[in-house]
Motif scaffolding. Structure first.
Motif, mmCIF file in Angstrom:
data_model
loop_
_atom_site.group_PDB
_atom_site.id
_atom_site.type_symbol
_atom_site.label_atom_id
_atom_site.label_comp_id
_atom_site.label_asym_id
_atom_site.label_seq_id
_atom_site.Cartn_x
_atom_site.Cartn_y
_atom_site.Cartn_z
ATOM 1 N N LYS A 159 -51.308 -47.847 13.242
ATOM 2 C CA LYS A 159 -52.317 -46.744 14.109
ATOM 3 C C LYS A 159 -52.734 -46.332 15.694
ATOM 4 O O LYS A 159 -52.728 -45.365 15.682
ATOM 5 C CB LYS A 159 -53.544 -46.929 13.214
ATOM 6 N N GLU A 168 -53.539 -41.086 -8.008
ATOM 7 C CA GLU A 168 -53.859 -41.730 -6.906
ATOM 8 C C GLU A 168 -52.436 -40.667 -5.803
ATOM 9 O O GLU A 168 -52.914 -40.000 -4.758
ATOM 10 C CB GLU A 168 -54.184 -42.831 -6.465
ATOM 11 N N TRP A 178 -49.634 -43.720 0.072
ATOM 12 C CA TRP A 178 -49.629 -43.011 1.109
ATOM 13 C C TRP A 178 -47.931 -42.405 1.062
ATOM 14 O O TRP A 178 -47.642 -41.489 0.754
ATOM 15 C CB TRP A 178 -50.558 -43.680 2.247
ATOM 16 N N ASN A 208 -53.837 -40.873 11.382
ATOM 17 C CA ASN A 208 -55.105 -40.436 10.559
ATOM 18 C C ASN A 208 -55.174 -40.910 9.089
ATOM 19 O O ASN A 208 -55.777 -40.441 8.211
ATOM 20 C CB ASN A 208 -55.368 -38.765 10.700
ATOM 21 N N PHE A 209 -54.254 -42.124 8.677
ATOM 22 C CA PHE A 209 -54.074 -42.984 7.567
ATOM 23 C C PHE A 209 -55.465 -43.022 7.285
ATOM 24 O O PHE A 209 -56.189 -43.958 7.961
ATOM 25 C CB PHE A 209 -52.794 -43.582 7.687
ATOM 26 N N ASP A 210 -55.721 -42.668 6.297
ATOM 27 C CA ASP A 210 -57.391 -43.336 5.205
ATOM 28 C C ASP A 210 -57.230 -44.845 4.594
ATOM 29 O O ASP A 210 -56.303 -44.728 3.355
ATOM 30 C CB ASP A 210 -57.795 -42.173 4.040
ATOM 31 N N GLU A 211 -57.391 -45.403 4.647
ATOM 32 C CA GLU A 211 -57.257 -46.977 4.712
ATOM 33 C C GLU A 211 -57.886 -47.327 3.278
ATOM 34 O O GLU A 211 -57.783 -47.769 2.834
ATOM 35 C CB GLU A 211 -57.308 -47.918 5.267
ATOM 36 N N ARG A 212 -58.396 -46.236 2.595
ATOM 37 C CA ARG A 212 -59.123 -46.166 1.826
ATOM 38 C C ARG A 212 -58.152 -46.571 0.971
ATOM 39 O O ARG A 212 -58.241 -47.152 -0.781
ATOM 40 C CB ARG A 212 -60.043 -45.106 1.069
ATOM 41 N N SER A 213 -56.829 -45.322 0.955
ATOM 42 C CA SER A 213 -55.263 -45.866 0.286
ATOM 43 C C SER A 213 -54.724 -47.187 0.660
ATOM 44 O O SER A 213 -54.498 -47.371 1.704
ATOM 45 C CB SER A 213 -54.734 -44.526 -0.063
ATOM 46 N N SER A 223 -48.389 -38.655 11.419
ATOM 47 C CA SER A 223 -49.815 -38.625 10.752
ATOM 48 C C SER A 223 -50.914 -40.123 10.663
ATOM 49 O O SER A 223 -51.615 -40.012 9.829
ATOM 50 C CB SER A 223 -49.679 -38.168 8.677
#
Length: 213
Positions: A19, A167, A78, A68-73, A65
């Protein structure tokens, strides 16, 4: 358990570096997931060259991308999501423009999906029926909608849980379960139609009832 925790920590460390623009870390993440991406694309696209092209497109999208990866997943979830969406987009573009070839073998690291997998006790007829059944599934998957094909492959081919599929697809858990059930029913209907057209239905029934040909 300790080994799993260590692997998870390593993945998180790689993800953090990726990231921040660390190309080596990103490449290591991709190496850990490239077989997953290729196999999902292979099942959905039904062609090894298409699966390779889709895989490359997925990795490019992931690279663009990753910041901008959302680490809740998880990264795995992903990358699954990107793969599935890329395949669906491509299938919709091609709808009605491609022909299924049964001569095309589906190859992955587990071997050929359509290959004859006969144990030592199979008779020649049982081996033939086994091969026919694999061809039928391949053809039936091409006949059902992208939405049904997706959940069937994720659940019954890749073995993901309902929660993981929810998910990945963004669908509610109840919708996932309902869609998988419908996908299986549609697949059975298509297989029945294929057998009716080819005249193999009676042979399959005879085998199940223990009748001789």
């Amino acid at each position: 358990m300790a080994k799993d925790a260590s692997a998870e920590q390593q993945s998180k460390a790689l993800l953090l570096k990726a990231k921040q623009g660390d190309m080596a870390a990103f490449e290591e993440l991709i190496l850990k997931h490239e077989k997953i991406v290729y196999n999902v694309a292979l099942r959905m696209m039904n062609h090894s060259e298409d699966a390779k092209d889709i895989s490359q497109e997925v990795f490019i999208k992931a690279y663009r991308s990753i910041a901008n990866f959302d680490e809740r997943s998880t990264f795995s979830t992903w990358i699954y999501r990107i793969t599935v969406n890329t395949c669906i987009d491509e299938m919709r573009k091609r709808k009605g423009k491609q022909n299924l070839s049964l001569d095309n073998e589906l190859e992955d690291e587990e071997g050929t999906w359509k290959q004859e997998v006969a144990d030592g006790g199979d008779t020649p007829e049982e081996s033939l029926i086994r091969k026919e059944e694999k061809n039928e599934i391949t053809m039936a998957l091409e006949a059902i909608s992208e939405d049904y094909k997706t959940v069937f492959i994720l659940r019954d081919v890749r073995g993901l849980s309902y929660e993981e599929i929810s998910e990945i697809t963004g669908l509610a858990l109840g919708t996932v379960k309902s869609r998988i059930s419908r996908a299986r029913n549609h697949l059975k209907e298509e297989i029945f139609k294929i057998r009716e057209r080819s005249g193999t239905d009676s042979r399959h029934k005879g085998r199940k009832e223990g009748e001789n040909p």
